[in-house]
Enzyme design. Sequence first.
Site, short mmCIF file in Angstrom:
data_model
loop_
_atom_site.label_atom_id
_atom_site.label_comp_id
_atom_site.label_asym_id
_atom_site.label_seq_id
_atom_site.Cartn_x
_atom_site.Cartn_y
_atom_site.Cartn_z
N SER A 45 -89.39 0.64 -61.29
CA SER A 45 -90.10 1.32 -62.36
C SER A 45 -90.88 2.44 -61.68
O SER A 45 -91.67 2.19 -60.77
CB SER A 45 -91.03 0.34 -63.08
OG SER A 45 -91.57 0.96 -64.22
N GLU A 46 -90.64 3.69 -62.12
CA GLU A 46 -91.10 4.82 -61.30
C GLU A 46 -92.62 5.02 -61.32
O GLU A 46 -93.14 5.84 -60.58
CB GLU A 46 -90.37 6.11 -61.69
CG GLU A 46 -90.66 6.67 -63.06
CD GLU A 46 -89.67 6.17 -64.10
OE1 GLU A 46 -89.02 5.12 -63.88
OE2 GLU A 46 -89.55 6.83 -65.16
N ASN A 47 -93.34 4.25 -62.14
CA ASN A 47 -94.80 4.30 -62.04
C ASN A 47 -95.29 3.54 -60.81
O ASN A 47 -96.50 3.55 -60.53
CB ASN A 47 -95.46 3.77 -63.31
CG ASN A 47 -95.02 2.38 -63.68
OD1 ASN A 47 -93.83 2.05 -63.60
ND2 ASN A 47 -95.94 1.55 -64.08
#
Lengths: 219, 233
Positions: A45-47
């Site tokens: 998840s790119e966060n």
Amino acid sequence: MLDKNGIAKRIAKEIKDGYYVNLGIGIPTLVANFIPEGINVVLQSENGLLGMGPFPFEGEEDADLINAGKQTITTLPGSSIFDSAMSFGMIRSQKIDLTILGAMEVSENGDIANWKIPGKMVKGMGGAMDLVASAKNIIVAMQHVNKAGESKLLPKCSLPLTGVSCIRKVVTELAVLDILPEGGFKLVERAPGVSVDYIRQATAGKLFADDNAPEMIID
Amino acid sequence: MINKVVAGADEAISDIKNGSTLMLGGFGLCGIPENCIAALVRKGVKELTCISNNAGVDDFGIGLMLQQHQVKKMISSYVGENAEFERQLLSGELEVELIPQGTLATRCMAAGYGMPAIFTPAGVGTEVAEGKETRNFNGKDYLMEYAFDADFALVKAWKGDTAGNLIFRSTSRNFNPVMAMAGKITIAEVEELVEPGVLDPDHIHTPGVYVHRIFQGANYEKRIEQRTVRPRN
């Protein structure tokens, strides 16, 4: 014709053991529900998370633990957390094996548009431009035609681009298509009950379709 | 140890002026500097340029500053959850620069690492590339993107000590460490402020050298944007 879960199920068959995978918002998120048994996959998840787990049980939501769609999620044994710069560092340096994302339009040379409708929608590109510019393996999950019945698989995108010549595979409610290096959509599989002629009519871009293209097997 | 402690949010932001450029940490509503935002609304400074991945929602986060028309320009990657934002944008009251999320993070990182610019493939061939220098390395095109130059960085950490060392919790880390490194003045609000020596040096995410002011935050709401759960069975 496939529903959204059907598209997700078919895409899940493209995931191989040992893959690190980034799933975009929408249909791609559903892919997580259909990863075959016995295949070890790590979801990014790119966060800032590798090893995204399922939604928490009710009452166990943690405001500090969300995915890129801002949904409450969980970690798994072996998960890791990092900042946004490192997150896109691993994307740019191609440590992520597969990216699955949605699109408004895809063109026959692999261009994708999914972030802006001028004058109408201004939400932004989020991480999509970084992902499509760097990922070595991108699958687009999308509807073949829009609500007005117009093809979204085009000779050339009409909307502002997210990335250029980067998409190699598209899965829609009608078909699985590869985008050829020399340009054009190649019909790989038909959705159950969908004819090659129907797919031809729904595809505005150049289509290479064998009349005997196989029907996809899902489940 | 050098003591970085200030009494609270109002003191911490007291020299933020009309027209300042701010970085605000957080992803969605996760890990946002709630106390600093509330203090900025109380202070009423205007004409702010805000660098932040998102713009909050209508009644929380940066949305509270938008309501008061304090923001002149937003530099963000995704602003989809804020109707007031969209209204101000379409009416021309608000200037917006949308940039890829990785570019946003890396332009912060570059500032914190003392590098004037970075090269990234994100946005090549799109309207993001307009007016930017392109360089080809090993057969692939990259855009040159400049390091951010922000007057203040406002970040939220889980724990911090009086020397300014910070530890973040879970995915509320997100943009906070890179923005902490990037501000000319970095202001950190923390859920738990401790004495030097309490935090293990091996566990520090942001060394105190990057932090100019730190304070114990209060009344964290930590609003959840999308509450998703699964059934117990």
